[in-house]
Design a protein around this motif. Sequence first.
Motif, PDB file in Angstrom:
ATOM      1  N   ILE A  55       0.837  -1.201   0.000  1.00 31.32           N
ATOM      2  CA  ILE A  55       0.000   0.000   0.000  1.00 31.32           C
ATOM      3  C   ILE A  55       0.875   1.254   0.000  1.00 31.32           C
ATOM      4  CG2 ILE A  55      -1.661   1.353   1.347  1.00 31.32           C
ATOM      5  CD1 ILE A  55      -2.882  -1.326   2.245  1.00 31.32           C
ATOM      6  N   ALA A  56       1.895   1.277   0.858  1.00 32.91           N
ATOM      7  CA  ALA A  56       2.783   2.446   0.929  1.00 32.91           C
ATOM      8  C   ALA A  56       3.456   2.685  -0.418  1.00 32.91           C
ATOM      9  CB  ALA A  56       3.823   2.271   2.033  1.00 32.91           C
ATOM     10  N   ALA A  57       3.921   1.620  -1.049  1.00 27.91           N
ATOM     11  CA  ALA A  57       4.577   1.770  -2.354  1.00 27.91           C
ATOM     12  C   ALA A  57       3.583   2.258  -3.397  1.00 27.91           C
ATOM     13  CB  ALA A  57       5.211   0.450  -2.788  1.00 27.91           C
ATOM     14  N   THR A  58       2.379   1.718  -3.382  1.00 27.92           N
ATOM     15  CA  THR A  58       1.353   2.144  -4.341  1.00 27.92           C
ATOM     16  C   THR A  58       1.064   3.632  -4.169  1.00 27.92           C
ATOM     17  OG1 THR A  58       0.378  -0.070  -4.330  1.00 27.92           O
ATOM     18  CG2 THR A  58      -0.982   1.704  -5.207  1.00 27.92           C
ATOM     19  N   ILE A  59       0.917   4.078  -2.943  1.00 22.58           N
ATOM     20  CA  ILE A  59       0.655   5.499  -2.674  1.00 22.58           C
ATOM     21  C   ILE A  59       1.805   6.362  -3.197  1.00 22.58           C
ATOM     22  CG2 ILE A  59       0.488   7.235  -0.833  1.00 22.58           C
ATOM     23  CD1 ILE A  59      -1.085   5.062   0.790  1.00 22.58           C
ATOM     24  N   ARG A  60       3.032   5.965  -2.919  1.00 19.34           N
ATOM     25  CA  ARG A  60       4.196   6.751  -3.329  1.00 19.34           C
ATOM     26  C   ARG A  60       4.458   6.693  -4.832  1.00 19.34           C
ATOM     27  NH1 ARG A  60       8.144   8.375   0.569  1.00 19.34           N
ATOM     28  NH2 ARG A  60       7.427   7.964   2.667  1.00 19.34           N
ATOM     29  N   GLU A  61       4.131   5.577  -5.470  1.00 14.57           N
ATOM     30  CA  GLU A  61       4.425   5.397  -6.893  1.00 14.57           C
ATOM     31  C   GLU A  61       3.355   5.983  -7.816  1.00 14.57           C
ATOM     32  OE1 GLU A  61       7.237   3.650  -8.131  1.00 14.57           O
ATOM     33  OE2 GLU A  61       7.972   3.627  -6.067  1.00 14.57           O
ATOM     34  N   ARG A  62       2.130   6.110  -7.336  1.00 18.28           N
ATOM     35  CA  ARG A  62       1.045   6.586  -8.192  1.00 18.28           C
ATOM     36  C   ARG A  62       1.340   8.000  -8.704  1.00 18.28           C
ATOM     37  NH1 ARG A  62      -2.352  10.076  -8.908  1.00 18.28           N
ATOM     38  NH2 ARG A  62      -1.815  11.070  -6.945  1.00 18.28           N
ATOM     39  N   ARG A  63       1.045   8.237  -9.948  1.00 17.88           N
ATOM     40  CA  ARG A  63       1.228   9.550 -10.559  1.00 17.88           C
ATOM     41  C   ARG A  63      -0.021   9.912 -11.343  1.00 17.88           C
ATOM     42  NH1 ARG A  63       4.606   9.143  -7.682  1.00 17.88           N
ATOM     43  NH2 ARG A  63       6.852   8.970  -7.928  1.00 17.88           N
ATOM     44  N   SER A  64      -0.207  11.186 -11.544  1.00 17.82           N
ATOM     45  CA  SER A  64      -1.240  11.651 -12.467  1.00 17.82           C
ATOM     46  C   SER A  64      -0.729  11.396 -13.876  1.00 17.82           C
ATOM     47  CB  SER A  64      -1.525  13.135 -12.265  1.00 17.82           C
ATOM     48  OG  SER A  64      -2.128  13.329 -11.005  1.00 17.82           O
ATOM     49  N   ILE A  65      -1.547  10.767 -14.684  1.00  9.46           N
ATOM     50  CA  ILE A  65      -1.174  10.413 -16.046  1.00  9.46           C
ATOM     51  C   ILE A  65      -2.024  11.251 -17.000  1.00  9.46           C
ATOM     52  CG2 ILE A  65      -1.104   8.537 -17.751  1.00  9.46           C
ATOM     53  CD1 ILE A  65       0.917   8.156 -15.477  1.00  9.46           C
ATOM     54  N   ARG A  66      -1.360  11.834 -17.990  1.00  9.54           N
ATOM     55  CA  ARG A  66      -2.051  12.687 -18.959  1.00  9.54           C
ATOM     56  C   ARG A  66      -1.983  12.146 -20.388  1.00  9.54           C
ATOM     57  NH1 ARG A  66      -0.288  15.869 -14.855  1.00  9.54           N
ATOM     58  NH2 ARG A  66      -1.671  17.528 -14.191  1.00  9.54           N
TER      59      ARG A  66
ATOM     60  N   LEU B 289     -13.036   8.089  -1.707  1.00  6.77           N
ATOM     61  CA  LEU B 289     -13.415   7.085  -2.694  1.00  6.77           C
ATOM     62  C   LEU B 289     -12.597   7.257  -3.967  1.00  6.77           C
ATOM     63  CD1 LEU B 289     -16.731   5.660  -3.734  1.00  6.77           C
ATOM     64  CD2 LEU B 289     -15.466   6.934  -5.437  1.00  6.77           C
ATOM     65  N   ILE B 290     -12.442   8.488  -4.414  1.00 10.49           N
ATOM     66  CA  ILE B 290     -11.664   8.744  -5.632  1.00 10.49           C
ATOM     67  C   ILE B 290     -10.217   8.299  -5.442  1.00 10.49           C
ATOM     68  CG2 ILE B 290     -10.686  10.591  -7.071  1.00 10.49           C
ATOM     69  CD1 ILE B 290     -13.441  12.007  -6.828  1.00 10.49           C
ATOM     70  N   GLN B 291      -9.624   8.591  -4.299  1.00  4.80           N
ATOM     71  CA  GLN B 291      -8.250   8.154  -4.059  1.00  4.80           C
ATOM     72  C   GLN B 291      -8.174   6.629  -4.036  1.00  4.80           C
ATOM     73  OE1 GLN B 291      -5.508   9.392  -4.434  1.00  4.80           O
ATOM     74  NE2 GLN B 291      -3.976   8.621  -3.033  1.00  4.80           N
ATOM     75  N   ASN B 292      -9.128   5.976  -3.381  1.00  4.61           N
ATOM     76  CA  ASN B 292      -9.159   4.511  -3.404  1.00  4.61           C
ATOM     77  C   ASN B 292      -9.191   4.005  -4.845  1.00  4.61           C
ATOM     78  OD1 ASN B 292      -9.273   4.359  -0.608  1.00  4.61           O
ATOM     79  ND2 ASN B 292     -11.390   3.664  -0.524  1.00  4.61           N
TER      80      ASN B 292
ATOM     81  N   PRO C  84       8.583  11.623 -10.100  1.00  6.79           N
ATOM     82  CA  PRO C  84       7.907  12.206  -8.936  1.00  6.79           C
ATOM     83  C   PRO C  84       8.401  13.624  -8.658  1.00  6.79           C
ATOM     84  CG  PRO C  84       9.537  10.612  -8.229  1.00  6.79           C
ATOM     85  CD  PRO C  84       9.486  10.548  -9.733  1.00  6.79           C
ATOM     86  N   ARG C  85       7.485  14.445  -8.197  1.00  9.57           N
ATOM     87  CA  ARG C  85       7.889  15.772  -7.733  1.00  9.57           C
ATOM     88  C   ARG C  85       8.042  15.680  -6.222  1.00  9.57           C
ATOM     89  NH1 ARG C  85       3.574  19.013 -11.041  1.00  9.57           N
ATOM     90  NH2 ARG C  85       3.397  20.133  -9.105  1.00  9.57           N
ATOM     91  N   PRO C  86       8.975  16.434  -5.668  1.00 14.50           N
ATOM     92  CA  PRO C  86       9.232  16.295  -4.234  1.00 14.50           C
ATOM     93  C   PRO C  86       8.022  16.676  -3.390  1.00 14.50           C
ATOM     94  CG  PRO C  86      10.458  18.146  -5.167  1.00 14.50           C
ATOM     95  CD  PRO C  86       9.779  17.451  -6.303  1.00 14.50           C
ATOM     96  N   ARG C  87       7.924  16.044  -2.261  1.00 18.45           N
ATOM     97  CA  ARG C  87       6.898  16.345  -1.277  1.00 18.45           C
ATOM     98  C   ARG C  87       7.576  16.912  -0.034  1.00 18.45           C
ATOM     99  NH1 ARG C  87       4.207  14.743  -5.280  1.00 18.45           N
ATOM    100  NH2 ARG C  87       2.207  13.715  -5.117  1.00 18.45           N
ATOM    101  N   THR C  88       6.886  17.788   0.648  1.00 22.49           N
ATOM    102  CA  THR C  88       7.392  18.344   1.900  1.00 22.49           C
ATOM    103  C   THR C  88       7.242  17.285   2.984  1.00 22.49           C
ATOM    104  OG1 THR C  88       6.652  20.531   1.205  1.00 22.49           O
ATOM    105  CG2 THR C  88       7.112  20.229   3.569  1.00 22.49           C
ATOM    106  N   PRO C  89       8.304  16.991   3.724  1.00 23.59           N
ATOM    107  CA  PRO C  89       8.182  16.016   4.810  1.00 23.59           C
ATOM    108  C   PRO C  89       7.115  16.464   5.810  1.00 23.59           C
ATOM    109  CG  PRO C  89      10.493  16.538   4.404  1.00 23.59           C
ATOM    110  CD  PRO C  89       9.665  17.501   3.597  1.00 23.59           C
ATOM    111  N   ALA C  90       6.351  15.509   6.294  1.00 25.59           N
ATOM    112  CA  ALA C  90       5.266  15.802   7.239  1.00 25.59           C
ATOM    113  C   ALA C  90       5.736  16.565   8.461  1.00 25.59           C
ATOM    114  CB  ALA C  90       4.566  14.507   7.649  1.00 25.59           C
ATOM    115  N   GLU C  91       6.968  16.267   8.904  1.00 25.62           N
ATOM    116  CA  GLU C  91       7.502  16.934  10.093  1.00 25.62           C
ATOM    117  C   GLU C  91       7.535  18.450   9.945  1.00 25.62           C
ATOM    118  OE1 GLU C  91       9.294  12.856   9.852  1.00 25.62           O
ATOM    119  OE2 GLU C  91       9.010  14.492   8.435  1.00 25.62           O
ATOM    120  N   GLN C  92       7.665  18.920   8.704  1.00 28.26           N
ATOM    121  CA  GLN C  92       7.729  20.366   8.469  1.00 28.26           C
ATOM    122  C   GLN C  92       6.352  21.028   8.542  1.00 28.26           C
ATOM    123  OE1 GLN C  92       9.973  21.465   4.987  1.00 28.26           O
ATOM    124  NE2 GLN C  92      11.589  19.989   5.450  1.00 28.26           N
TER     125      GLN C  92
END
Length: 190
Positions: free
Chosen positions: A7-18, A122-125, A177-185
């Motif tokens: 699940i974690a990999a799927t979340i991190r790997e998913r991209r918007s496709i155009r 639901l859309i994210q699922n 992937p475009r970078p994400r801000t770490p949650a800690e920030q």
Amino acid sequence: MWVRMSIAATIRERRSIRQFKEDPVPAELIIQWLNDAVWAPNHGLREPWRFIVAERAEARETLADLMVDSLSHLKLVKLIPGKIKQVMKAKISRIPAHLIVVMKVDKDEHKRDEDYAAASCLIQNFQLLAWEQGVGMIWSTTEYIRSPLFCDGVGVRPDERVVGVLHMGYFDKVPKPRPRTPAEQKLTIL
């Protein structure tokens, strides 16, 4: 061959496709993903959503016409020559499938917010389920989804609103992937 991932990999790997291949995305597969996606959390099990699928060629062409025509009132779109609008319509109609997620608009603002959040879950699922099987998509919330022309054209009732349109298909290339801000920030611990 697409490989199942965590699940974690799927979340991190998913991209918007155009950019999509022309391979069809069968309605049966979309329904299968929807039957899993409806397990999204939703307060009071209100299940505020319903779905409209356009995967047949005629339906995709009609949808493309509605999308572009619904934007005609915008200043930027008014300046676009008719030939370019036709190219836009052709590009949209070549996308293998479109899923319109519609939600009932509750009169109570709190319930309305909860229902919108549930429909978004639901859309994210749905996106993650499709990604896991090699189908990508872009979740569109472009202004046309609020247009009476578009809503009437796809059968959205007066007590409903479009949460988004998912344009989907198989793809060859995964964007970097475009970078994400770490949650800690962005975290405050009380």
